[in-house]
Design a protein around this motif. Structure first.
Motif, PDB file in Angstrom:
ATOM      1  N   ASN A 155       0.817  -1.214   0.000  1.00 16.96           N
ATOM      2  CA  ASN A 155       0.000   0.000   0.000  1.00 16.96           C
ATOM      3  C   ASN A 155       0.851   1.264   0.000  1.00 16.96           C
ATOM      4  OD1 ASN A 155      -2.794  -1.093   0.285  1.00 16.96           O
ATOM      5  ND2 ASN A 155      -1.829  -2.079   2.034  1.00 16.96           N
ATOM      6  N   HIS A 156       0.230   2.356  -0.412  1.00 20.57           N
ATOM      7  CA  HIS A 156       0.877   3.663  -0.404  1.00 20.57           C
ATOM      8  C   HIS A 156       0.642   4.344   0.937  1.00 20.57           C
ATOM      9  CE1 HIS A 156       2.087   3.809  -4.622  1.00 20.57           C
ATOM     10  NE2 HIS A 156       0.990   3.113  -4.846  1.00 20.57           N
ATOM     11  N   GLY A 157       0.848   3.605   1.990  1.00 15.25           N
ATOM     12  CA  GLY A 157       0.688   4.133   3.335  1.00 15.25           C
ATOM     13  C   GLY A 157       1.297   3.157   4.319  1.00 15.25           C
ATOM     14  N   SER A 158       1.832   3.671   5.417  1.00 19.78           N
ATOM     15  CA  SER A 158       2.431   2.803   6.424  1.00 19.78           C
ATOM     16  C   SER A 158       1.337   2.228   7.322  1.00 19.78           C
ATOM     17  CB  SER A 158       3.444   3.584   7.256  1.00 19.78           C
ATOM     18  OG  SER A 158       2.804   4.650   7.932  1.00 19.78           O
TER      19      SER A 158
ATOM     20  N   ASN B 138       0.742 -30.835  10.956  1.00 20.92           N
ATOM     21  CA  ASN B 138       0.091 -29.695  10.325  1.00 20.92           C
ATOM     22  C   ASN B 138      -0.524 -28.801  11.392  1.00 20.92           C
ATOM     23  OD1 ASN B 138       0.554 -30.474   7.588  1.00 20.92           O
ATOM     24  ND2 ASN B 138      -1.014 -32.035   7.836  1.00 20.92           N
ATOM     25  N   LEU B 139      -0.101 -27.535  11.391  1.00 19.66           N
ATOM     26  CA  LEU B 139      -0.571 -26.556  12.367  1.00 19.66           C
ATOM     27  C   LEU B 139      -1.155 -25.352  11.629  1.00 19.66           C
ATOM     28  CD1 LEU B 139       2.582 -26.624  14.659  1.00 19.66           C
ATOM     29  CD2 LEU B 139       0.415 -27.763  15.112  1.00 19.66           C
ATOM     30  N   THR B 140      -2.006 -24.605  12.331  1.00 22.35           N
ATOM     31  CA  THR B 140      -2.561 -23.378  11.782  1.00 22.35           C
ATOM     32  C   THR B 140      -2.272 -22.251  12.754  1.00 22.35           C
ATOM     33  OG1 THR B 140      -4.340 -24.592  10.684  1.00 22.35           O
ATOM     34  CG2 THR B 140      -4.666 -22.230  10.983  1.00 22.35           C
ATOM     35  N   ALA B 141      -1.726 -21.152  12.248  1.00 23.70           N
ATOM     36  CA  ALA B 141      -1.471 -19.963  13.071  1.00 23.70           C
ATOM     37  C   ALA B 141      -2.370 -18.836  12.581  1.00 23.70           C
ATOM     38  CB  ALA B 141      -0.001 -19.551  12.972  1.00 23.70           C
ATOM     39  N   THR B 142      -3.066 -18.208  13.520  1.00 20.21           N
ATOM     40  CA  THR B 142      -3.933 -17.078  13.170  1.00 20.21           C
ATOM     41  C   THR B 142      -3.564 -15.883  14.034  1.00 20.21           C
ATOM     42  OG1 THR B 142      -5.614 -17.809  14.753  1.00 20.21           O
ATOM     43  CG2 THR B 142      -5.884 -18.514  12.462  1.00 20.21           C
ATOM     44  N   ALA B 143      -3.697 -14.700  13.454  1.00 21.82           N
ATOM     45  CA  ALA B 143      -3.422 -13.466  14.201  1.00 21.82           C
ATOM     46  C   ALA B 143      -4.264 -12.347  13.621  1.00 21.82           C
ATOM     47  CB  ALA B 143      -1.942 -13.087  14.118  1.00 21.82           C
ATOM     48  N   THR B 144      -4.637 -11.420  14.501  1.00 20.86           N
ATOM     49  CA  THR B 144      -5.303 -10.196  14.091  1.00 20.86           C
ATOM     50  C   THR B 144      -4.451  -9.043  14.580  1.00 20.86           C
ATOM     51  OG1 THR B 144      -7.471 -11.228  14.228  1.00 20.86           O
ATOM     52  CG2 THR B 144      -7.408  -8.822  14.227  1.00 20.86           C
ATOM     53  N   MET B 145      -3.927  -8.266  13.652  1.00 23.13           N
ATOM     54  CA  MET B 145      -3.068  -7.127  13.996  1.00 23.13           C
ATOM     55  C   MET B 145      -3.886  -5.843  13.850  1.00 23.13           C
ATOM     56  SD  MET B 145       0.180  -8.524  11.841  1.00 23.13           S
ATOM     57  CE  MET B 145       1.526  -7.629  12.568  1.00 23.13           C
ATOM     58  N   HIS B 146      -4.207  -5.224  14.994  1.00 22.54           N
ATOM     59  CA  HIS B 146      -4.952  -3.966  14.983  1.00 22.54           C
ATOM     60  C   HIS B 146      -3.961  -2.812  14.928  1.00 22.54           C
ATOM     61  CE1 HIS B 146      -8.688  -6.023  15.848  1.00 22.54           C
ATOM     62  NE2 HIS B 146      -8.094  -6.656  16.830  1.00 22.54           N
ATOM     63  N   GLY B 147      -4.311  -1.757  14.212  1.00 22.67           N
ATOM     64  CA  GLY B 147      -3.414  -0.616  14.129  1.00 22.67           C
ATOM     65  C   GLY B 147      -4.020   0.521  13.345  1.00 22.67           C
ATOM     66  N   LYS B 148      -3.119   1.366  12.821  1.00 23.74           N
ATOM     67  CA  LYS B 148      -3.553   2.526  12.042  1.00 23.74           C
ATOM     68  C   LYS B 148      -2.776   2.584  10.733  1.00 23.74           C
ATOM     69  CE  LYS B 148      -5.017   5.415  15.851  1.00 23.74           C
ATOM     70  NZ  LYS B 148      -4.832   6.633  16.601  1.00 23.74           N
ATOM     71  N   MET B 149      -3.522   2.833   9.669  1.00 25.46           N
ATOM     72  CA  MET B 149      -2.938   3.028   8.348  1.00 25.46           C
ATOM     73  C   MET B 149      -2.792   4.525   8.140  1.00 25.46           C
ATOM     74  SD  MET B 149      -2.319   0.921   5.802  1.00 25.46           S
ATOM     75  CE  MET B 149      -2.050   0.869   4.076  1.00 25.46           C
TER      76      MET B 149
ATOM     77  N   ILE C  83      -3.170  11.185   6.587  1.00 24.60           N
ATOM     78  CA  ILE C  83      -4.508  10.805   7.048  1.00 24.60           C
ATOM     79  C   ILE C  83      -4.405   9.424   7.692  1.00 24.60           C
ATOM     80  CG2 ILE C  83      -6.876  10.297   6.357  1.00 24.60           C
ATOM     81  CD1 ILE C  83      -6.366  12.166   3.919  1.00 24.60           C
ATOM     82  N   LYS C  84      -4.847   9.329   8.960  1.00 25.13           N
ATOM     83  CA  LYS C  84      -4.762   8.063   9.684  1.00 25.13           C
ATOM     84  C   LYS C  84      -6.146   7.450   9.831  1.00 25.13           C
ATOM     85  CE  LYS C  84      -0.657   9.343  12.216  1.00 25.13           C
ATOM     86  NZ  LYS C  84      -0.025   9.532  13.483  1.00 25.13           N
ATOM     87  N   LYS C  85      -6.212   6.143   9.543  1.00 27.31           N
ATOM     88  CA  LYS C  85      -7.466   5.407   9.698  1.00 27.31           C
ATOM     89  C   LYS C  85      -7.171   4.118  10.442  1.00 27.31           C
ATOM     90  CE  LYS C  85     -10.831   5.639   6.854  1.00 27.31           C
ATOM     91  NZ  LYS C  85     -11.767   5.362   5.777  1.00 27.31           N
ATOM     92  N   LYS C  86      -8.082   3.746  11.341  1.00 21.82           N
ATOM     93  CA  LYS C  86      -7.930   2.473  12.045  1.00 21.82           C
ATOM     94  C   LYS C  86      -8.135   1.331  11.065  1.00 21.82           C
ATOM     95  CE  LYS C  86      -9.213   3.887  16.667  1.00 21.82           C
ATOM     96  NZ  LYS C  86     -10.086   3.633  17.821  1.00 21.82           N
ATOM     97  N   GLY C  87      -7.392   0.266  11.295  1.00 19.12           N
ATOM     98  CA  GLY C  87      -7.511  -0.892  10.430  1.00 19.12           C
ATOM     99  C   GLY C  87      -7.035  -2.140  11.134  1.00 19.12           C
TER     100      GLY C  87
END
Length: 189
Positions: free
Chosen positions: A75-78, A140-151, A156-160
């Motif tokens: 993306n064109h944003g951090s 066989n394993l499954t790894a899941t994660a949800t990374m909350h932050g700001k784009m 312009i900052k938006k939660k994501g």
């Protein structure tokens, strides 16, 4: 004189309309191309597996291994994300975790994150299906994660949030032990 004023007013209105149309076209084009949201790409490298042995899965209660996550932000944003924990499951049951420390992924860049995965080998041994897999040499394993932050795009900052699911196969009968993974990610803003 009045004719010149009407002509100047018409010219001004036409110029303003043309500029507004051009600006709208440019902004719409940018929105659908440059600023379009792209899901990040993630590759998981279980680099610490080479230091483990099959006996570790049979004799240890917990096993710790170094993992490197390579994340490519297209993306064109951090994206600045908070501390999170990835959960590792086997056959739908929680058998481990990976703490991931907060960081910022720069726009249109790749970065590596090193983390330590902890597997509850005792919990795996309690599952008859896992014992069969360990004896057969692959797990066989499954790894899941949800990374909350700001784009952040152009100030312009938006939660994501970035949702990640990785399916890993650990070849524990091989020396050194190695692993493969296939990951799926989704960015929601």
């Amino acid at each position: 004189m009045i004719k010149d004023k009407n002509y100047a007013l018409k010219l001004c209105c036409i110029s303003a309309t043309v500029i507004a149309i051009i600006t709208t076209v440019v902004l719409v084009t940018l929105a659908f191309t440059v600023f379009k949201r792209h899901d990040p790409e993630l590759v998981l490298y279980p680099t610490g597996l080479a230091k483990l042995q099959l006996d570790d899965f049979i004799t240890q209660d917990t096993i710790t291994s170094v993992m490197v996550m390579s994340i490519r932000n297209r993306n064109h944003g951090s994206f600045k994300f908070e501390n999170t924990t990835s959960h590792i499951t086997y056959d739908g049951e929680l058998v481990g975790w990976v703490p991931i420390m907060a960081d910022t992924i720069p726009e249109e860049a790749s970065m590596n994150i090193t983390a330590h995965a902890t597997l509850r080998a005792k919990k795996l041994r309690e599952n008859p299906k896992a014992i069969n897999d360990i004896v057969s040499g692959s797990l066989n394993l499954t790894a899941t994660a949800t990374m909350h932050g700001k784009m952040s795009i152009m100030g312009i900052k938006k939660k994501g949030s970035v949702y990640t699911e990785c399916h890993m196969t650990m070849y524990i009968s091989e020396v050194p032990i190695r692993g493969d993974s296939k990951c799926w990610t989704k960015l929601e803003i």
